[in-house]
Design an enzyme around this catalytic site. Sequence first.
Site, PDB file in Angstrom:
ATOM      1  CG  HIS A   1      43.152  36.293  41.666  1.00 42.69           C
ATOM      2  ND1 HIS A   1      43.589  35.372  42.010  1.00 42.69           N
ATOM      3  CD2 HIS A   1      43.787  37.264  42.795  1.00 42.69           C
ATOM      4  CE1 HIS A   1      43.878  35.410  43.554  1.00 42.69           C
ATOM      5  NE2 HIS A   1      43.485  36.797  43.773  1.00 42.69           N
TER       6      HIS A   1
ATOM      7  CG  HIS B   1      49.370  39.685  47.207  1.00 41.89           C
ATOM      8  ND1 HIS B   1      49.697  38.645  47.973  1.00 41.89           N
ATOM      9  CD2 HIS B   1      48.076  39.420  46.222  1.00 41.89           C
ATOM     10  CE1 HIS B   1      49.600  37.831  48.372  1.00 41.89           C
ATOM     11  NE2 HIS B   1      48.257  37.840  47.596  1.00 41.89           N
TER      12      HIS B   1
ATOM     13  CG  HIS C   1      40.690  39.980  44.785  1.00 45.02           C
ATOM     14  ND1 HIS C   1      40.796  40.328  45.642  1.00 45.02           N
ATOM     15  CD2 HIS C   1      41.905  39.630  44.470  1.00 45.02           C
ATOM     16  CE1 HIS C   1      41.391  39.740  46.247  1.00 45.02           C
ATOM     17  NE2 HIS C   1      42.309  39.295  45.506  1.00 45.02           N
TER      18      HIS C   1
ATOM     19  CG  ASP D   1      47.848  35.977  44.262  1.00 43.33           C
ATOM     20  OD1 ASP D   1      48.517  35.328  43.171  1.00 43.33           O
ATOM     21  OD2 ASP D   1      47.184  35.322  45.391  1.00 43.33           O
ATOM     22  CG  ASP D   2      45.778  39.867  43.945  1.00 43.08           C
ATOM     23  OD1 ASP D   2      45.282  39.447  43.929  1.00 43.08           O
ATOM     24  OD2 ASP D   2      45.555  40.875  45.406  1.00 43.08           O
TER      25      ASP D   2
HETATM   26 ZN   LIG Z   1      44.136  37.788  45.595  1.00 45.26          ZN
END
Ligand SMILES: [Zn+2]
Length: 205
Positions: free
Chosen positions: A85, A175, A89, A34-35
Amino acid sequence: MGIKYQLPAWLQRIYPGAIWRGDTTRKVVYLTFDDGPVPEVTPALLDILEKEKVHATFFMVADNVTKYPQIYHRVVANGHKVGNHTYHHIKGTKYKLADYIADVKKADVILGGTKLFRPPYGRILPKQIFALRSMGYKIILWDVLTHDYDKNYSADEMAKIVKRYVRNGSIITFHDSIKSNERMLAAVPQVIRELRNDGYTFETL
Ligand SMILES: [Zn+2]
């Protein structure tokens, strides 16, 4: 204590229709990151996945993709899957339905129409889930949380968490961020090796 790493079924019900595991009939797992993308982390992660011949699913923040489009293109070119996503965020619990959906749609323009969605922080309201599902999105949560963003967890400890909680179809979350950086990059090859030894294969969502 396990609840920190794997949500029990009764708690999963606050996310109607969300997906926690993939194919539960086979020894298959799904690594998710993620991210990203971020230049400090993603290229090194891609090198690792390329070396290990593993494809993963990247839940990207569209704002980062607009900053680093070349990394996004490498992720796609390497055969990985991309998920939405949000653009900024954002926490669903802090946004009105229309504003939340608008942010996801803005991200969709950048992310090439993926129908995989993961809510940042896992914070999303049932009405937001219903709206996104009606737009064709699959809401992807996770089965195992590695806590790679927490500096108190070493690569060894993350590998232990995965080993203890993994099962058929587990969606495992890491992440792709500066916060996780070295610890995550150290944990990933270790986790892949151990899962392979236990007979698991890796697929994208
Ligand atoms: Zn995230």
